[in-house]
Design a protein around this motif. Structure first.
Motif, PDB file in Angstrom:
ATOM      1  N   ALA A   1       0.827  -1.216   0.000  1.00 49.28           N
ATOM      2  CA  ALA A   1       0.000   0.000   0.000  1.00 49.28           C
ATOM      3  C   ALA A   1       0.856   1.259   0.000  1.00 49.28           C
ATOM      4  O   ALA A   1       0.394   2.323  -0.390  1.00 49.28           O
ATOM      5  N   GLN A   2       2.115   1.131   0.429  1.00 47.78           N
ATOM      6  CA  GLN A   2       3.045   2.261   0.450  1.00 47.78           C
ATOM      7  C   GLN A   2       4.114   2.047  -0.614  1.00 47.78           C
ATOM      8  O   GLN A   2       5.311   2.033  -0.333  1.00 47.78           O
ATOM      9  N   VAL A   3       3.661   1.853  -1.843  1.00 50.35           N
ATOM     10  CA  VAL A   3       4.550   1.432  -2.918  1.00 50.35           C
ATOM     11  C   VAL A   3       5.662   2.441  -3.194  1.00 50.35           C
ATOM     12  O   VAL A   3       6.761   2.079  -3.618  1.00 50.35           O
ATOM     13  N   ASP A   4       5.408   3.717  -2.943  1.00 46.29           N
ATOM     14  CA  ASP A   4       6.410   4.750  -3.217  1.00 46.29           C
ATOM     15  C   ASP A   4       7.313   5.025  -2.020  1.00 46.29           C
ATOM     16  O   ASP A   4       8.205   5.863  -2.094  1.00 46.29           O
ATOM     17  N   SER A   5       7.089   4.336  -0.929  1.00 46.33           N
ATOM     18  CA  SER A   5       7.852   4.595   0.289  1.00 46.33           C
ATOM     19  C   SER A   5       9.076   3.689   0.379  1.00 46.33           C
ATOM     20  O   SER A   5       9.074   2.553  -0.105  1.00 46.33           O
ATOM     21  N   THR A   6      10.135   4.203   0.993  1.00 49.94           N
ATOM     22  CA  THR A   6      11.330   3.406   1.294  1.00 49.94           C
ATOM     23  C   THR A   6      11.646   3.499   2.796  1.00 49.94           C
ATOM     24  O   THR A   6      12.788   3.304   3.196  1.00 49.94           O
ATOM     25  N   LEU A   7      10.622   3.791   3.584  1.00 51.13           N
ATOM     26  CA  LEU A   7      10.804   3.996   5.022  1.00 51.13           C
ATOM     27  C   LEU A   7      10.539   2.709   5.803  1.00 51.13           C
ATOM     28  O   LEU A   7       9.491   2.082   5.656  1.00 51.13           O
ATOM     29  N   ILE A   8      11.514   2.339   6.626  1.00 52.46           N
ATOM     30  CA  ILE A   8      11.350   1.238   7.578  1.00 52.46           C
ATOM     31  C   ILE A   8      11.129   1.890   8.948  1.00 52.46           C
ATOM     32  O   ILE A   8      12.063   2.420   9.543  1.00 52.46           O
ATOM     33  N   GLN A   9       9.910   1.858   9.430  1.00 51.75           N
ATOM     34  CA  GLN A   9       9.569   2.508  10.696  1.00 51.75           C
ATOM     35  C   GLN A   9       8.914   1.496  11.625  1.00 51.75           C
ATOM     36  O   GLN A   9       8.006   0.769  11.222  1.00 51.75           O
ATOM     37  N   PHE A  10       9.382   1.442  12.855  1.00 51.02           N
ATOM     38  CA  PHE A  10       8.838   0.467  13.797  1.00 51.02           C
ATOM     39  C   PHE A  10       9.055   0.946  15.230  1.00 51.02           C
ATOM     40  O   PHE A  10       9.884   1.810  15.498  1.00 51.02           O
ATOM     41  N   LYS A  11       8.284   0.348  16.126  1.00 52.88           N
ATOM     42  CA  LYS A  11       8.454   0.575  17.557  1.00 52.88           C
ATOM     43  C   LYS A  11       9.011  -0.705  18.168  1.00 52.88           C
ATOM     44  O   LYS A  11       8.414  -1.766  18.039  1.00 52.88           O
ATOM     45  N   HIS A  12      10.157  -0.606  18.805  1.00 52.91           N
ATOM     46  CA  HIS A  12      10.793  -1.806  19.336  1.00 52.91           C
ATOM     47  C   HIS A  12      10.260  -2.133  20.729  1.00 52.91           C
ATOM     48  O   HIS A  12       9.483  -1.379  21.310  1.00 52.91           O
ATOM     49  N   GLY A  13      10.678  -3.273  21.237  1.00 46.84           N
ATOM     50  CA  GLY A  13      10.214  -3.719  22.546  1.00 46.84           C
ATOM     51  C   GLY A  13       9.135  -4.787  22.437  1.00 46.84           C
ATOM     52  O   GLY A  13       8.627  -5.087  21.348  1.00 46.84           O
TER      53      GLY A  13
END
Length: 316
Positions: free
Chosen positions: A101-113
């Motif tokens: 769905a975010q085909v134009d994105s190259t962002l790896i974003q996450f919340k750890h833990g």
């Protein structure tokens, strides 16, 4: 004898048929035995003509298609390297990729833990590495290659995912839960392309990062056979990114061993990957990362995405 009126010379034709009667007569005329304006004999002649015509047309098309397929090789592309649209300069790719769905994105974003939202990225990496584990354990014939042991003819070099390190494994959630995420970098496949490696540290270009230059000098001093490598560098794009990126660990090598090339569409071939582990990312800080491949026959162009790849990573 009295003259007749003009209308008396003509015989009456009866009442004019209605539209519905005209349609019924066109569909079936009982007086002439015509169906939709043609007799049965005419319909038979037309049917036979078109059956023969389309049979010959289909036969001609099938014959031309067979001749065309005789010119193709399903394992070897007809146009290769500089004669092909792909060219001779491979690019880089990274995994995990953002959702479709975010085909134009190259962002790896996450919340750890433990309560983080890193599960998608772990699942994506697990899916990407599944063929490596499946083929290796399925009995597929591989060659255990090394820098002084190239692959046997007709066989593919084995790539052992266990060499990606202790943290870059699905058992450890590829470091995402611990806040030390792993990103896999791969060199895109080009049929028949063979890297022209640097034979000595004196050949490396001036714009190569200083830490990679130093690493190559150490390799040259220790074991020169390990110079047979397409080198990889990854760093922040801007001065600010370079400060925030922290430490990066490369496994199993700091590049792609040249014995995996050329790619010749051998059954079971899997492209080698390098695992980057970001060991000290700052919370809430997005970092722009650029990775580059280094060899004599690889050009690097950020705009055309030649020999390089860009992505962003943010940990919360």
């Amino acid at each position: 004898m009295a003259d007749k009126k003009p209308e008396e010379f003509f015989v009456g034709s009866g009442p004019k048929p209605t539209k519905w009667q005209s349609v019924k007569t066109f569909i079936w005329n009982s007086e002439t035995s015509e169906f939709m304006g043609r007799t049965g004999v005419n319909w038979a002649k037309i049917t036979i003509f078109y059956v023969i015509f389309y049979t010959l047309l289909a036969g001609f098309f099938a014959g031309m298609l067979m001749i065309f397929y005789q010119t193709l090789d399903f394992k070897i592309p007809k146009w290769q390297n500089k004669d092909s649209l792909i060219g001779t300069n491979p690019g880089l790719g990274f995994r995990p990729m953002p959702p479709e769905a975010q085909v134009d994105s190259t962002l790896i974003q996450f919340k750890h833990g433990i309560k983080g939202d890193w599960q998608y990225w772990v699942h994506s990496l697990t899916e990407f590495l599944e063929p490596y584990e499946t083929l290796t354990s399925s009995g597929q014939e591989f060659t255990n290659c090394d820098f002084d042991k190239p692959p046997q003819e007709g066989k593919a070099c084995n790539f052992n995912v266990e060499l990606l390190g202790d943290h870059c494994t699905k058992e450890n959630n590829f470091g995402y839960e611990l806040g030390k995420p792993c990103v896999l970098i791969k060199l895109n496949k080009i049929f028949g392309w063979r890297p022209e490696v640097y034979n000595s540290s004196a050949e490396v270009p001036e714009d190569m990062p200083a830490d990679l230059k130093s690493y190559i000098k150490d390799i040259e001093t220790g074991n020169k056979t390990h110079m047979n490598m397409v080198w990889l560098s990854c760093e922040g794009e801007t001065a600010n990114d370079k400060e925030k990126i922290g430490t990066i660990t490369y496994t199993p090598f700091r590049g792609f061993p040249a014995y995996y090339y050329p790619y010749l569409n051998v059954p079971g071939y899997l492209t080698p990957v390098v695992a980057l582990q970001f060991g000290s990312l700052q919370n809430g800080q997005a970092v722009n990362v650029e990775c580059k491949a280094w060899a004599n026959n690889i050009s690097r162009d950020r705009q055309r995405r030649l020999g390089s790849v860009h992505f962003e990573i943010r940990m919360d």
